[in-house]
Write a protein that holds these residues in place. Structure first.
Motif, PDB file in Angstrom:
ATOM      1  N   ILE A   1      47.530  13.652  31.942  1.00 52.05           N
ATOM      2  CA  ILE A   1      46.346  13.716  31.027  1.00 52.05           C
ATOM      3  C   ILE A   1      45.510  14.914  31.181  1.00 52.05           C
ATOM      4  CG2 ILE A   1      44.811  12.490  32.519  1.00 52.05           C
ATOM      5  CD1 ILE A   1      45.490  11.738  28.519  1.00 52.05           C
ATOM      6  N   VAL A   2      45.695  15.663  32.258  1.00 51.51           N
ATOM      7  CA  VAL A   2      44.502  16.811  32.713  1.00 51.51           C
ATOM      8  C   VAL A   2      44.612  17.760  31.561  1.00 51.51           C
ATOM      9  CG1 VAL A   2      44.450  18.774  34.172  1.00 51.51           C
ATOM     10  CG2 VAL A   2      44.855  16.307  35.221  1.00 51.51           C
ATOM     11  N   PRO A   3      45.490  18.320  30.916  1.00 49.21           N
ATOM     12  CA  PRO A   3      45.298  19.275  29.852  1.00 49.21           C
ATOM     13  C   PRO A   3      44.360  18.970  28.782  1.00 49.21           C
ATOM     14  CG  PRO A   3      47.548  19.539  30.485  1.00 49.21           C
ATOM     15  CD  PRO A   3      47.186  18.220  31.064  1.00 49.21           C
ATOM     16  N   TYR A   4      44.551  17.735  28.637  1.00 48.13           N
ATOM     17  CA  TYR A   4      43.556  16.908  27.604  1.00 48.13           C
ATOM     18  C   TYR A   4      42.215  16.783  27.647  1.00 48.13           C
ATOM     19  CZ  TYR A   4      48.388  15.979  25.924  1.00 48.13           C
ATOM     20  OH  TYR A   4      49.967  16.422  25.713  1.00 48.13           O
ATOM     21  N   VAL A   5      41.889  16.649  29.278  1.00 54.64           N
ATOM     22  CA  VAL A   5      40.444  16.332  29.647  1.00 54.64           C
ATOM     23  C   VAL A   5      39.844  17.448  30.175  1.00 54.64           C
ATOM     24  CG1 VAL A   5      41.072  13.655  29.601  1.00 54.64           C
ATOM     25  CG2 VAL A   5      41.408  15.260  31.614  1.00 54.64           C
ATOM     26  N   ARG A   6      40.876  18.458  30.718  1.00 55.11           N
ATOM     27  CA  ARG A   6      40.173  19.548  31.649  1.00 55.11           C
ATOM     28  C   ARG A   6      40.128  20.795  30.612  1.00 55.11           C
ATOM     29  NH1 ARG A   6      36.885  19.279  36.238  1.00 55.11           N
ATOM     30  NH2 ARG A   6      37.344  17.152  37.120  1.00 55.11           N
ATOM     31  N   GLY A   7      41.170  20.754  29.422  1.00 54.28           N
ATOM     32  CA  GLY A   7      41.228  21.987  28.580  1.00 54.28           C
ATOM     33  C   GLY A   7      42.125  22.994  28.870  1.00 54.28           C
ATOM     34  N   ARG A   8      42.109  23.893  28.527  1.00 48.11           N
ATOM     35  CA  ARG A   8      43.016  25.136  28.693  1.00 48.11           C
ATOM     36  C   ARG A   8      42.597  25.926  29.997  1.00 48.11           C
ATOM     37  NH1 ARG A   8      44.314  22.726  25.257  1.00 48.11           N
ATOM     38  NH2 ARG A   8      45.066  21.624  27.254  1.00 48.11           N
TER      39      ARG A   8
ATOM     40  N   GLY B   1      32.938  13.180  34.185  1.00 51.32           N
ATOM     41  CA  GLY B   1      34.342  13.499  34.621  1.00 51.32           C
ATOM     42  C   GLY B   1      35.436  13.363  33.529  1.00 51.32           C
ATOM     43  N   CYS B   2      36.573  13.190  34.137  1.00 50.32           N
ATOM     44  CA  CYS B   2      37.608  13.105  33.048  1.00 50.32           C
ATOM     45  C   CYS B   2      37.851  11.947  32.185  1.00 50.32           C
ATOM     46  CB  CYS B   2      39.289  13.104  33.792  1.00 50.32           C
ATOM     47  SG  CYS B   2      39.368  14.767  34.745  1.00 50.32           S
ATOM     48  N   MET B   3      37.496  10.697  32.767  1.00 49.07           N
ATOM     49  CA  MET B   3      37.431   9.337  31.865  1.00 49.07           C
ATOM     50  C   MET B   3      36.290   9.550  30.735  1.00 49.07           C
ATOM     51  SD  MET B   3      36.967   5.742  33.530  1.00 49.07           S
ATOM     52  CE  MET B   3      36.717   4.245  32.426  1.00 49.07           C
ATOM     53  N   ALA B   4      35.039  10.366  31.148  1.00 48.61           N
ATOM     54  CA  ALA B   4      34.284  10.496  30.056  1.00 48.61           C
ATOM     55  C   ALA B   4      34.672  11.340  29.007  1.00 48.61           C
ATOM     56  CB  ALA B   4      33.036  11.223  30.902  1.00 48.61           C
ATOM     57  N   GLN B   5      35.474  12.608  29.384  1.00 45.27           N
ATOM     58  CA  GLN B   5      36.049  13.525  28.488  1.00 45.27           C
ATOM     59  C   GLN B   5      37.007  12.665  27.361  1.00 45.27           C
ATOM     60  OE1 GLN B   5      35.176  16.732  28.206  1.00 45.27           O
ATOM     61  NE2 GLN B   5      36.031  16.785  26.403  1.00 45.27           N
ATOM     62  N   GLU B   6      37.800  12.008  28.080  1.00 49.24           N
ATOM     63  CA  GLU B   6      38.698  11.167  27.396  1.00 49.24           C
ATOM     64  C   GLU B   6      38.205   9.935  26.253  1.00 49.24           C
ATOM     65  OE1 GLU B   6      42.918   8.604  28.070  1.00 49.24           O
ATOM     66  OE2 GLU B   6      41.698   8.866  29.633  1.00 49.24           O
ATOM     67  N   SER B   7      37.596   9.301  26.827  1.00 51.26           N
ATOM     68  CA  SER B   7      37.003   8.224  25.946  1.00 51.26           C
ATOM     69  C   SER B   7      36.005   8.597  25.244  1.00 51.26           C
ATOM     70  CB  SER B   7      36.580   6.950  27.084  1.00 51.26           C
ATOM     71  OG  SER B   7      37.831   6.688  27.725  1.00 51.26           O
ATOM     72  N   LYS B   8      35.099   9.428  25.733  1.00 56.58           N
ATOM     73  CA  LYS B   8      33.879   9.953  24.831  1.00 56.58           C
ATOM     74  C   LYS B   8      32.949   8.706  24.407  1.00 56.58           C
ATOM     75  CE  LYS B   8      36.188  13.843  23.027  1.00 56.58           C
ATOM     76  NZ  LYS B   8      37.568  13.815  23.899  1.00 56.58           N
ATOM     77  N   LYS B   9      32.506   8.552  23.092  1.00 54.61           N
ATOM     78  CA  LYS B   9      31.439   7.662  22.617  1.00 54.61           C
ATOM     79  C   LYS B   9      31.950   6.146  22.740  1.00 54.61           C
ATOM     80  CE  LYS B   9      32.442   7.983  17.761  1.00 54.61           C
ATOM     81  NZ  LYS B   9      31.798   8.094  16.459  1.00 54.61           N
TER      82      LYS B   9
ATOM     83  N   ASN C   1      31.440   9.691  38.647  1.00 55.51           N
ATOM     84  CA  ASN C   1      32.287  11.047  38.323  1.00 55.51           C
ATOM     85  C   ASN C   1      33.703  10.585  38.307  1.00 55.51           C
ATOM     86  OD1 ASN C   1      32.956  13.540  37.525  1.00 55.51           O
ATOM     87  ND2 ASN C   1      32.641  14.522  39.583  1.00 55.51           N
ATOM     88  N   THR C   2      34.181  10.464  36.917  1.00 53.17           N
ATOM     89  CA  THR C   2      35.507   9.510  37.034  1.00 53.17           C
ATOM     90  C   THR C   2      36.801  10.415  37.082  1.00 53.17           C
ATOM     91  OG1 THR C   2      35.169   9.623  34.541  1.00 53.17           O
ATOM     92  CG2 THR C   2      34.059   7.765  35.852  1.00 53.17           C
ATOM     93  N   CYS C   3      37.900   9.629  36.990  1.00 56.17           N
ATOM     94  CA  CYS C   3      39.231  10.129  37.022  1.00 56.17           C
ATOM     95  C   CYS C   3      39.958   9.252  36.007  1.00 56.17           C
ATOM     96  CB  CYS C   3      39.868   9.957  38.398  1.00 56.17           C
ATOM     97  SG  CYS C   3      41.551  10.631  38.548  1.00 56.17           S
ATOM     98  N   SER C   4      40.988   9.879  35.356  1.00 51.64           N
ATOM     99  CA  SER C   4      41.744   9.082  34.198  1.00 51.64           C
ATOM    100  C   SER C   4      43.439   9.503  34.441  1.00 51.64           C
ATOM    101  CB  SER C   4      41.542   9.535  32.883  1.00 51.64           C
ATOM    102  OG  SER C   4      41.773  11.057  32.765  1.00 51.64           O
ATOM    103  N   ILE C   5      43.616   9.967  35.939  1.00 55.36           N
ATOM    104  CA  ILE C   5      44.990  10.318  36.063  1.00 55.36           C
ATOM    105  C   ILE C   5      45.905   9.090  36.202  1.00 55.36           C
ATOM    106  CG2 ILE C   5      46.759  11.218  37.834  1.00 55.36           C
ATOM    107  CD1 ILE C   5      45.444  13.245  36.521  1.00 55.36           C
ATOM    108  N   ARG C   6      45.240   7.893  36.731  1.00 54.78           N
ATOM    109  CA  ARG C   6      46.067   6.683  36.742  1.00 54.78           C
ATOM    110  C   ARG C   6      45.242   5.483  36.314  1.00 54.78           C
ATOM    111  NH1 ARG C   6      48.705   9.718  40.376  1.00 54.78           N
ATOM    112  NH2 ARG C   6      46.814  10.109  41.582  1.00 54.78           N
TER     113      ARG C   6
END
Length: 447
Positions: free
Chosen positions: A172-179, A87-95, A52-57
């Motif tokens: 990066i949070v608004p882009y990976v966690r949404g509104r 998690g967020c790295m998954a949401q950001e990088s996708k496929k 379960n990943t993080c993309s903050i840093r």
């Protein structure tokens, strides 16, 4: 898809990043246990591994890739092991994750924990890669459907919302966690009542910005209303919350927190920088003057409050004078502690396109100066606690010594004390501080 049971199979999850991710992992574990999986003590025992990943840093992402390499070795020596990235790295990088690392079986964003049982069942049966990263705000409102397998029987994470609307230029949070999407008060209240019934004594309300809670309902509901509702739940002794945002916290919210018999005396209020020019460049939406107007009101309404903060140093364009302004606000605010970070550019954010970068050696020197000053202040504040008695909820033995147990004050200060016969995790007791250090306190139970 009808879920099948994986009796005898084991899972292993690793969490990177924030408390929201910790909470999401508990719900991921709950879905796996509903399928029949049981926890593995070590990764080599696992039949499914989920990171379960993080993309903050950047360093958080590098740790994930290193761990994927370890899982690859496990998959080579043990047939049928599944690897999922959440998690967020998954949401950001996708496929792109699977394209880079084909050993990954599935990728799910924060809004798709609900789908985990179907994904695992399908992957075992059909073998096709799965990528699910669509953001669906309705899923936030359905959070109570997700059974959590919680680490503790005393302390519980309770997500109250998802997403962020602030768009700080470095984040990066608004882009990976949404509104921002809030759970209804009735939904949160139902979960907390069940936690109280199950014997939990302390809850932590989670949101990227809890002070925006309820604003998406557009009916006047805000964080104050949630606090007042949760105050009515018998059995819950303490209510924590994170994280606050100076832009959205109101005096009314401070009043509700001050008047609550359950809300703790700790407030995490990130200032991020001491320079108004930097705050504007970061798109924080407030000035230092506004921050201290709020800060002073908090101190007035909650005299024993413990205030902690976040600080970023080395942001693009930061001058030596701006750095000194940050040092000055530390002297003025005298925070109990500060989480300090060197600016880390995140691809896709406005700050990543800024060209006036600060050299690495200067960033590190400034970070050390901030930490040195803050550590001095933290120790001075903690020294003032010597000889005083505080109520703590017992959390158990320390990792270093099973004869030393610890608990936390309402202000989230950790106090260690000698174990005695009959002491139990979750017990509330009074402890007198004898010795204060920068990060911990040492004391003895008041008999």
């Amino acid at each position: 898809m009808e879920s099948i049971k994986f009796t005898g199979k084991k899972y292993y999850t690793i969490t990177y990043g924030c408390q929201m991710n910790e909470s999401d992992t508990e719900r991921i574990n709950g879905q796996l246990e509903a399928l029949g999986y049981t926890p593995a003590n070590v990764m080599d025992e696992a039949d499914i591994v989920i990171l379960n990943t993080c993309s903050i840093r950047q360093n958080a992402e590098e740790k994930v890739y290193g761990k994927i390499g370890e899982v690859k070795k496990l998959k080579e020596k043990k047939d049928g092991v599944l690897l999922g990235i959440a998690g967020c790295m998954a949401q950001e990088s996708k496929k792109k994750l699977i394209e880079r690392m084909p050993i990954i079986d599935f990728v799910i964003g924060p809004y798709h924990i609900h789908d985990l049982k179907d994904i695992v069942t399908a992957r075992n049966a059909e073998g096709a890669h799965v990528v699910l990263t669509k953001m669906n705000p309705q899923r936030v409102k359905d959070y109570s459907e997700l059974t959590a397998s919680r680490k503790s029987n005393i302390f519980a994470w309770v997500p109250i919302m998802q997403g962020c609307n602030k768009f700080c230029t470095y984040c990066i949070v608004p882009y990976v966690r949404g509104r921002e999407t809030s759970r209804p008060i009735s939904d949160v209240l139902k979960e907390v009542k069940q936690l109280a019934k199950d014997g939990y004594k302390e809850i932590t309300l989670l949101g990227q910005n809890v002070n925006s809670y309820g604003l998406d309902f557009r009916n006047g509901t805000d964080f104050s209303d949630l606090i007042k509702a949760l105050d009515t739940v018998d059995g819950i002794e303490r209510i924590r919350y994170m994280t606050s945002h100076p832009r959205d916290m109101t005096f009314e919210m401070v009043d509700a927190i001050a008047e609550s018999p359950k809300v703790v005396t700790q407030m995490h209020l990130p200032v991020q920088h001491g320079s108004n020019e930097m705050l504007k460049k970061m798109n924080r939406g407030y000035t230092i003057e506004h921050y201290f107007e709020l800060f002073d009101y908090v101190k007035k309404k909650i005299p024993d409050v413990v205030v902690t903060t976040d600080l970023i140093t080395g942001f693009p364009g930061e001058t030596e004078e701006m750095h000194k302004e940050t040092l000055e606000i530390l002297k003025r605010a005298r925070f109990d502690s500060a989480y300090t970070f060197i600016y880390s550019p995140r691809k896709g954010t406005p700050a990543a396109r800024m060209t006036d970068t600060v050299p690495s050696d200067i960033q590190h020197r400034r970070l050390n100066e901030i930490m040195e000053l803050q550590n001095k202040i933290s120790l001075e504040i903690n020294k003032e606690m010597e000889g005083k008695t505080f109520q703590v909820i017992v959390e158990g033995p320390t990792k270093q010594n099973k004869d030393n147990w610890f608990g936390r004050t309402s202000g989230n200060k950790m106090i260690m004390f000698p174990y005695r016969e009959g002491l139990k995790i979750g017990q509330t007791l009074d402890v007198t501080v004898e010795t204060a250090q920068t990060w911990i306190l040492k004391g003895k139970e008041k008999i």
